[in-house]
Motif scaffolding. Structure first.
Motif, PDB file in Angstrom:
ATOM      1  N   ASP A 255      32.369  -9.736 -58.233  1.00 54.27           N
ATOM      2  CA  ASP A 255      32.265 -10.982 -57.479  1.00 54.27           C
ATOM      3  C   ASP A 255      31.245 -11.945 -58.076  1.00 54.27           C
ATOM      4  OD1 ASP A 255      34.093  -9.969 -55.581  1.00 54.27           O
ATOM      5  OD2 ASP A 255      32.464  -8.956 -54.497  1.00 54.27           O
ATOM      6  N   LEU A 256      30.651 -11.598 -59.217  1.00 48.14           N
ATOM      7  CA  LEU A 256      29.588 -12.395 -59.812  1.00 48.14           C
ATOM      8  C   LEU A 256      30.047 -13.829 -60.070  1.00 48.14           C
ATOM      9  CD1 LEU A 256      26.733 -12.460 -61.116  1.00 48.14           C
ATOM     10  CD2 LEU A 256      27.838 -11.810 -63.266  1.00 48.14           C
ATOM     11  N   GLU A 257      29.197 -14.789 -59.648  1.00 53.16           N
ATOM     12  CA  GLU A 257      29.493 -16.202 -59.867  1.00 53.16           C
ATOM     13  C   GLU A 257      28.544 -16.856 -60.859  1.00 53.16           C
ATOM     14  OE1 GLU A 257      31.051 -18.073 -55.801  1.00 53.16           O
ATOM     15  OE2 GLU A 257      29.191 -16.919 -55.507  1.00 53.16           O
ATOM     16  N   ILE A 258      27.272 -16.476 -60.830  1.00 53.81           N
ATOM     17  CA  ILE A 258      26.246 -17.121 -61.654  1.00 53.81           C
ATOM     18  C   ILE A 258      25.436 -16.055 -62.375  1.00 53.81           C
ATOM     19  CG2 ILE A 258      24.132 -18.504 -61.581  1.00 53.81           C
ATOM     20  CD1 ILE A 258      25.343 -19.938 -59.133  1.00 53.81           C
ATOM     21  N   LEU A 259      25.328 -16.207 -63.690  1.00 54.55           N
ATOM     22  CA  LEU A 259      24.548 -15.286 -64.507  1.00 54.55           C
ATOM     23  C   LEU A 259      23.533 -16.110 -65.289  1.00 54.55           C
ATOM     24  CD1 LEU A 259      24.074 -12.420 -65.598  1.00 54.55           C
ATOM     25  CD2 LEU A 259      25.886 -12.848 -67.281  1.00 54.55           C
ATOM     26  N   THR A 260      22.241 -15.826 -65.089  1.00 59.45           N
ATOM     27  CA  THR A 260      21.196 -16.543 -65.820  1.00 59.45           C
ATOM     28  C   THR A 260      20.532 -15.606 -66.822  1.00 59.45           C
ATOM     29  OG1 THR A 260      19.327 -16.083 -64.322  1.00 59.45           O
ATOM     30  CG2 THR A 260      20.770 -17.925 -63.745  1.00 59.45           C
ATOM     31  N   PHE A 261      20.038 -16.192 -67.908  1.00 57.83           N
ATOM     32  CA  PHE A 261      19.358 -15.424 -68.952  1.00 57.83           C
ATOM     33  C   PHE A 261      18.004 -16.066 -69.195  1.00 57.83           C
ATOM     34  CE2 PHE A 261      19.286 -14.488 -73.798  1.00 57.83           C
ATOM     35  CZ  PHE A 261      18.387 -13.450 -73.597  1.00 57.83           C
ATOM     36  N   GLY A 262      16.948 -15.307 -68.945  1.00 54.67           N
ATOM     37  CA  GLY A 262      15.629 -15.887 -69.145  1.00 54.67           C
ATOM     38  C   GLY A 262      14.522 -14.901 -68.883  1.00 54.67           C
ATOM     39  N   ARG A 263      13.484 -15.402 -68.281  1.00 58.15           N
ATOM     40  CA  ARG A 263      12.287 -14.591 -68.085  1.00 58.15           C
ATOM     41  C   ARG A 263      12.031 -14.388 -66.603  1.00 58.15           C
ATOM     42  NH1 ARG A 263      11.174 -19.709 -69.375  1.00 58.15           N
ATOM     43  NH2 ARG A 263       9.801 -20.906 -68.018  1.00 58.15           N
ATOM     44  N   SER A 264      11.337 -13.298 -66.300  1.00 55.41           N
ATOM     45  CA  SER A 264      10.824 -13.040 -64.962  1.00 55.41           C
ATOM     46  C   SER A 264       9.321 -12.817 -65.073  1.00 55.41           C
ATOM     47  CB  SER A 264      11.469 -11.805 -64.328  1.00 55.41           C
ATOM     48  OG  SER A 264      12.844 -11.997 -64.108  1.00 55.41           O
ATOM     49  N   SER A 265       8.619 -13.195 -64.042  1.00 53.09           N
ATOM     50  CA  SER A 265       7.171 -13.002 -64.017  1.00 53.09           C
ATOM     51  C   SER A 265       6.740 -12.785 -62.578  1.00 53.09           C
ATOM     52  CB  SER A 265       6.453 -14.221 -64.603  1.00 53.09           C
ATOM     53  OG  SER A 265       6.748 -15.389 -63.848  1.00 53.09           O
ATOM     54  N   VAL A 266       5.472 -12.469 -62.414  1.00 56.51           N
ATOM     55  CA  VAL A 266       4.848 -12.459 -61.097  1.00 56.51           C
ATOM     56  C   VAL A 266       3.920 -13.668 -61.051  1.00 56.51           C
ATOM     57  CG1 VAL A 266       3.362 -11.221 -59.498  1.00 56.51           C
ATOM     58  CG2 VAL A 266       5.053  -9.970 -60.866  1.00 56.51           C
ATOM     59  N   ASP A 267       4.240 -14.620 -60.187  1.00 57.76           N
ATOM     60  CA  ASP A 267       3.482 -15.862 -60.104  1.00 57.76           C
ATOM     61  C   ASP A 267       2.431 -15.772 -59.007  1.00 57.76           C
ATOM     62  OD1 ASP A 267       5.144 -16.760 -62.068  1.00 57.76           O
ATOM     63  OD2 ASP A 267       6.136 -18.299 -60.862  1.00 57.76           O
ATOM     64  N   MET A 268       1.247 -16.230 -59.318  1.00 59.63           N
ATOM     65  CA  MET A 268       0.127 -16.201 -58.383  1.00 59.63           C
ATOM     66  C   MET A 268      -0.233 -17.630 -57.983  1.00 59.63           C
ATOM     67  SD  MET A 268      -0.279 -12.914 -58.318  1.00 59.63           S
ATOM     68  CE  MET A 268      -1.839 -12.705 -57.455  1.00 59.63           C
ATOM     69  N   TYR A 269      -0.084 -17.924 -56.681  1.00 62.11           N
ATOM     70  CA  TYR A 269      -0.306 -19.273 -56.154  1.00 62.11           C
ATOM     71  C   TYR A 269      -1.626 -19.315 -55.379  1.00 62.11           C
ATOM     72  CZ  TYR A 269       4.628 -19.961 -57.185  1.00 62.11           C
ATOM     73  OH  TYR A 269       5.837 -20.044 -57.822  1.00 62.11           O
ATOM     74  N   PRO A 270      -2.545 -20.210 -55.747  1.00 66.45           N
ATOM     75  CA  PRO A 270      -3.814 -20.273 -55.019  1.00 66.45           C
ATOM     76  C   PRO A 270      -3.621 -20.823 -53.609  1.00 66.45           C
ATOM     77  CG  PRO A 270      -3.675 -22.049 -56.621  1.00 66.45           C
ATOM     78  CD  PRO A 270      -2.481 -21.175 -56.850  1.00 66.45           C
ATOM     79  N   GLU A 271      -4.275 -20.218 -52.665  1.00 66.49           N
ATOM     80  CA  GLU A 271      -4.213 -20.709 -51.292  1.00 66.49           C
ATOM     81  C   GLU A 271      -5.233 -21.811 -51.040  1.00 66.49           C
ATOM     82  OE1 GLU A 271      -2.419 -17.339 -48.534  1.00 66.49           O
ATOM     83  OE2 GLU A 271      -4.411 -16.783 -49.263  1.00 66.49           O
ATOM     84  N   GLN A 272      -6.100 -22.072 -52.020  1.00 66.95           N
ATOM     85  CA  GLN A 272      -7.024 -23.194 -51.939  1.00 66.95           C
ATOM     86  C   GLN A 272      -6.553 -24.264 -52.941  1.00 66.95           C
ATOM     87  OE1 GLN A 272      -8.574 -19.872 -52.552  1.00 66.95           O
ATOM     88  NE2 GLN A 272      -8.204 -19.738 -50.349  1.00 66.95           N
ATOM     89  N   HIS A 273      -6.334 -25.474 -52.450  1.00 68.44           N
ATOM     90  CA  HIS A 273      -5.809 -26.544 -53.288  1.00 68.44           C
ATOM     91  C   HIS A 273      -6.935 -27.458 -53.760  1.00 68.44           C
ATOM     92  CE1 HIS A 273      -1.483 -26.283 -51.474  1.00 68.44           C
ATOM     93  NE2 HIS A 273      -1.998 -25.122 -51.774  1.00 68.44           N
ATOM     94  N   ASN A 274      -6.669 -28.108 -54.892  1.00 65.74           N
ATOM     95  CA  ASN A 274      -7.604 -29.091 -55.448  1.00 65.74           C
ATOM     96  C   ASN A 274      -8.988 -28.514 -55.706  1.00 65.74           C
ATOM     97  OD1 ASN A 274      -6.070 -31.571 -55.756  1.00 65.74           O
ATOM     98  ND2 ASN A 274      -5.892 -31.566 -53.529  1.00 65.74           N
ATOM     99  N   VAL A 275      -9.013 -27.245 -56.105  1.00 64.99           N
ATOM    100  CA  VAL A 275     -10.260 -26.624 -56.542  1.00 64.99           C
ATOM    101  C   VAL A 275      -9.989 -25.926 -57.870  1.00 64.99           C
ATOM    102  CG1 VAL A 275     -11.119 -26.294 -54.195  1.00 64.99           C
ATOM    103  CG2 VAL A 275      -9.818 -24.470 -55.302  1.00 64.99           C
ATOM    104  N   PRO A 276     -10.989 -25.796 -58.740  1.00 61.52           N
ATOM    105  CA  PRO A 276     -10.779 -25.096 -60.008  1.00 61.52           C
ATOM    106  C   PRO A 276     -10.328 -23.656 -59.773  1.00 61.52           C
ATOM    107  CG  PRO A 276     -12.857 -26.293 -60.016  1.00 61.52           C
ATOM    108  CD  PRO A 276     -12.358 -26.322 -58.610  1.00 61.52           C
ATOM    109  N   LEU A 277      -9.540 -23.155 -60.701  1.00 58.18           N
ATOM    110  CA  LEU A 277      -9.031 -21.792 -60.570  1.00 58.18           C
ATOM    111  C   LEU A 277     -10.170 -20.788 -60.419  1.00 58.18           C
ATOM    112  CD1 LEU A 277      -6.281 -20.343 -60.545  1.00 58.18           C
ATOM    113  CD2 LEU A 277      -6.543 -19.987 -63.001  1.00 58.18           C
ATOM    114  N   ALA A 278     -11.279 -21.034 -61.085  1.00 56.85           N
ATOM    115  CA  ALA A 278     -12.410 -20.117 -61.008  1.00 56.85           C
ATOM    116  C   ALA A 278     -12.985 -20.016 -59.602  1.00 56.85           C
ATOM    117  CB  ALA A 278     -13.503 -20.562 -61.975  1.00 56.85           C
ATOM    118  N   ASP A 279     -12.749 -21.042 -58.793  1.00 55.33           N
ATOM    119  CA  ASP A 279     -13.290 -21.057 -57.437  1.00 55.33           C
ATOM    120  C   ASP A 279     -12.296 -20.609 -56.381  1.00 55.33           C
ATOM    121  OD1 ASP A 279     -15.684 -21.997 -58.433  1.00 55.33           O
ATOM    122  OD2 ASP A 279     -15.135 -24.100 -58.153  1.00 55.33           O
ATOM    123  N   VAL A 280     -11.071 -20.293 -56.789  1.00 55.78           N
ATOM    124  CA  VAL A 280     -10.058 -19.830 -55.839  1.00 55.78           C
ATOM    125  C   VAL A 280     -10.396 -18.406 -55.413  1.00 55.78           C
ATOM    126  CG1 VAL A 280      -7.625 -19.240 -55.535  1.00 55.78           C
ATOM    127  CG2 VAL A 280      -8.263 -21.335 -56.760  1.00 55.78           C
TER     128      VAL A 280
END
Length: 329
Positions: free
Chosen positions: A11-36
């Motif tokens: 039943d496959l309709e869409i097949l994508t070829f690429g990369r997978s990752s684990v994405d990390m989203y900061p819960e504090q916005h507009n601050v440097p990554l070091a301060d998250v």
């Protein structure tokens, strides 16, 4: 995550070829990554997100990919199954680790992205032998990211997939230029550009068009794609909207403006909705109109794959101008 119904590969309709990752989203916005201090994790990787977005719209999707033999690789597999995305074509690398990606929301509209893929991501180790050629040939829609051409053996695997397709409708190239994957823009141009000759749909922003086509002028980019046999050429113009061109029509679809929480993932939501619309046989302008709405919805949310919109949410935004509040995430 939203639990998706399992399906048979027939039943496959869409097949994508690429990369997978684990994405990390900061819960504090507009601050440097070091301060998250706290993050939320989600499945990432553009072609993977496209499959998830299409599955959210009811399509049967699968991903060709490779992850590490580690806890994050297991997380990717489990998460995709819960989203209703088939993981049979995801292989396991015995040595390389599943990539982790951090984003810095400074500003939220244009976040910085930090890829941890050393010595390289396992997706770049996918070879021709790993490719499910029969599924690639038969899938109603095949989606390929330009980043697949950045290294061998992934480069040869990507070209083998396109050759197996034989420019069957719908073969989509997302130009997907990520500078960190390449030694130079010239190298990216050398290997991404030829893929256009094998595809029926091409989509990219102005920077990506400049890499693959030698121009960032939308009309010129569309002309060059159509001259090379592409049936639907899509050029994203940022705040100026999205141009969609065919041999018989050319339309600029205006952007849908929403308060931006995180600019990541909007393009992938656009891609999943684009794939859905292509399979539905909609008019190209209508496809992009709805894909724009899908992208706007995700731009107004923190996460990517976890917060891809449903068809009802897209309808709501187009009818009211407001993004419906997600109650299941």
């Amino acid at each position: 995550m939203t639990l998706g119904a399992p399906f048979n590969l027939d039943d496959l309709e869409i097949l994508t070829f690429g990369r997978s990752s684990v994405d990390m989203y900061p819960e504090q916005h507009n601050v440097p990554l070091a301060d998250v201090s706290t993050f939320r994790k989600s499945i990432g990787g553009s072609p993977t997100n496209v499959a998830v977005a299409a599955a959210r719209l009811g399509r049967k999707a699968a991903v060709i990919n490779r992850v590490g033999d580690d806890a994050f690789g297991a997380y990717v597999r489990q998460g995709l199954r819960e989203f209703g995305v088939h993981d049979e074509f995801i292989s396991t690398d015995p040595e390389l680790l599943t990539p982790v990606v951090f984003c810095e929301l400074m500003p939220p509209e244009e976040p910085s992205i930090y890829f941890y893929r050393e010595p390289r991501g396992p997706d770049m180790a996918i070879s021709v032998a790993d490719m499910p050629i029969d599924a690639i040939r038969s899938a109603p829609l095949f989606w390929l990211a330009g980043s697949r051409f950045a290294e061998e053996p992934s480069r040869s695997a990507a070209m083998a997939a396109l050759e197996a397709r034989g420019r069957k409708q719908h073969t989509v190239i997302d130009l997907d230029y990520r500078p960190m994957f390449w030694d130079s823009p010239e190298q990216a141009a050398e290997f991404i550009s030829p893929s256009i000759d094998h595809c029926t749909v091409a989509v990219g922003n102005k920077d990506e068009c400049e890499i693959a086509l030698g121009t960032r002028i939308p009309d010129e980019a569309a002309d060059r794609m159509l001259e090379r046999g592409v049936e639907i050429a899509i050029v994203k113009q940022g705040g100026e909207g999205v141009m969609v061109a065919t041999a018989n029509s050319r339309t600029v679809v205006e952007p849908i403006r929403v308060p931006v929480v995180c600019g990541l993932g909007a393009g992938d939501a656009f891609g999943g909705s684009l794939a859905h619309g292509l399979l539905a046989g909609w008019d190209p302008a209508e496809i992009v109109y709805r894909a724009n709405a899908a992208g706007a919805i995700v731009a107004g949310r923190l996460m990517c794959s976890d917060e891809m919109p449903t068809a009802d949410e897209i309808d709501h935004l187009l009818a009211t101008g407001n993004v419906a509040k997600r109650v299941d995430s």
